[in-house]
Design a protein around this motif. Structure first.
Motif, PDB file in Angstrom:
ATOM      1  N   GLU A   1       6.603   6.077  -3.053  1.00  0.00           N
ATOM      2  CA  GLU A   1       7.767   4.895  -4.806  1.00  0.00           C
ATOM      3  C   GLU A   1       9.412   4.186  -4.540  1.00  0.00           C
ATOM      4  O   GLU A   1       9.554   4.699  -3.446  1.00  0.00           O
ATOM      5  CB  GLU A   1       7.077   5.170  -5.738  1.00  0.00           C
TER       6      GLU A   1
ATOM      7  N   THR B   1       1.637   9.160  -2.410  1.00  0.00           N
ATOM      8  CA  THR B   1       2.336   8.306  -2.607  1.00  0.00           C
ATOM      9  C   THR B   1       3.456   7.905  -2.609  1.00  0.00           C
ATOM     10  O   THR B   1       4.571   8.927  -2.812  1.00  0.00           O
ATOM     11  CB  THR B   1       1.127   7.572  -3.808  1.00  0.00           C
TER      12      THR B   1
ATOM     13  N   ASP C   1       0.060  14.693  -1.619  1.00  0.00           N
ATOM     14  CA  ASP C   1      -0.812  15.050  -2.407  1.00  0.00           C
ATOM     15  C   ASP C   1      -1.592  15.860  -2.049  1.00  0.00           C
ATOM     16  O   ASP C   1      -2.387  16.994  -2.161  1.00  0.00           O
ATOM     17  CB  ASP C   1      -2.213  14.070  -2.464  1.00  0.00           C
TER      18      ASP C   1
ATOM     19  N   ASN D   1       1.056  -0.689   0.444  1.00  0.00           N
ATOM     20  CA  ASN D   1      -0.137   0.181   0.008  1.00  0.00           C
ATOM     21  C   ASN D   1       0.799   1.638   0.294  1.00  0.00           C
ATOM     22  O   ASN D   1       0.759   1.711   1.109  1.00  0.00           O
ATOM     23  CB  ASN D   1      -0.868  -0.389   0.983  1.00  0.00           C
ATOM     24  N   PRO D   2       1.563   1.656  -0.899  1.00  0.00           N
ATOM     25  CA  PRO D   2       1.533   2.687  -1.003  1.00  0.00           C
ATOM     26  C   PRO D   2       1.624   4.729  -0.768  1.00  0.00           C
ATOM     27  O   PRO D   2       2.457   5.070  -0.824  1.00  0.00           O
ATOM     28  CB  PRO D   2       2.641   3.354  -2.313  1.00  0.00           C
ATOM     29  N   ASN D   3      -0.242   4.276   0.102  1.00  0.00           N
ATOM     30  CA  ASN D   3      -0.177   5.338   0.317  1.00  0.00           C
ATOM     31  C   ASN D   3       0.555   5.465   2.038  1.00  0.00           C
ATOM     32  O   ASN D   3       0.603   4.414   2.905  1.00  0.00           O
ATOM     33  CB  ASN D   3      -2.113   5.427   0.402  1.00  0.00           C
TER      34      ASN D   3
END
Length: 166
Positions: free
Chosen positions: A89, A87, A126, A69-71
């Motif tokens: 990565e 997010t 975000d 889960n990249p959140n």
């Protein structure tokens, strides 16, 4: 009508100003069993431009959590309190790892930047919220602003509340 480019730039500058002297963030991920996990991590890039960088090892739970889960959320506490959602990565970039590497990591992680187990985490922000507490005013101001160009009517809302603690 809000100019999105100007508004986003101002938001990024505000967040940058608030976190620039705070070296460690509480980095929050979600585990495979949906538990919220936070741990302190050193931010690698001083100038916030909508992205934040961290170093980690691939053989960690946080690595697996981000894969699933990249959140993520980053919380900074200093003279202000800043919460950044984004997010994450993983980036394999030897030059960037070398650039961000600090000799303290040699001892702390018991390795060097060129270890294939070392990986960069890039967080694309975000949104951000901040609570700026001025000592003389004894007030809290809350500001919520979308940092990306994915602007909607809801995202343009600014909340400016002042709470007097006297």
């Amino acid at each position: 009508m809000v100019n999105n480019t100007t508004s986003n730039l101002e938001s990024i500058q505000t967040v940058n100003k608030l976190i620039k002297d705070i070296k460690v963030a509480m980095f929050t991920t979600i585990s495979s069993d949906n538990k919220i996990i936070s741990r302190p991590m050193q931010t690698q890039e001083v100038e916030f431009d909508g992205e934040l960088w961290f170093l980690t090892m691939k053989d960690t739970e946080k690595y697996e959590e981000i894969i699933s889960n990249p959140n993520v959320n980053l919380a900074y506490a200093g003279s202000s309190y800043v919460s950044i959602s984004g997010t994450a990565e993983f980036i394999e970039d030897a030059a960037k790892k070398k650039e961000y590497w600090n000799p303290i990591f040699d001892k702390m992680l018991d390795t060097s930047y060129d270890d294939p187990n070392v990986v960069l985490i890039k967080v694309d922000a975000d949104s951000a919220e901040y609570w700026d507490s001025g000592n003389t005013l004894k007030s809290v101001k809350t500001f919520v602003k979308k940092l990306t160009n994915k602007d909607t009517e809801k995202d343009r809302k600014e909340i400016n509340d002042t709470v007097d603690f006297n």
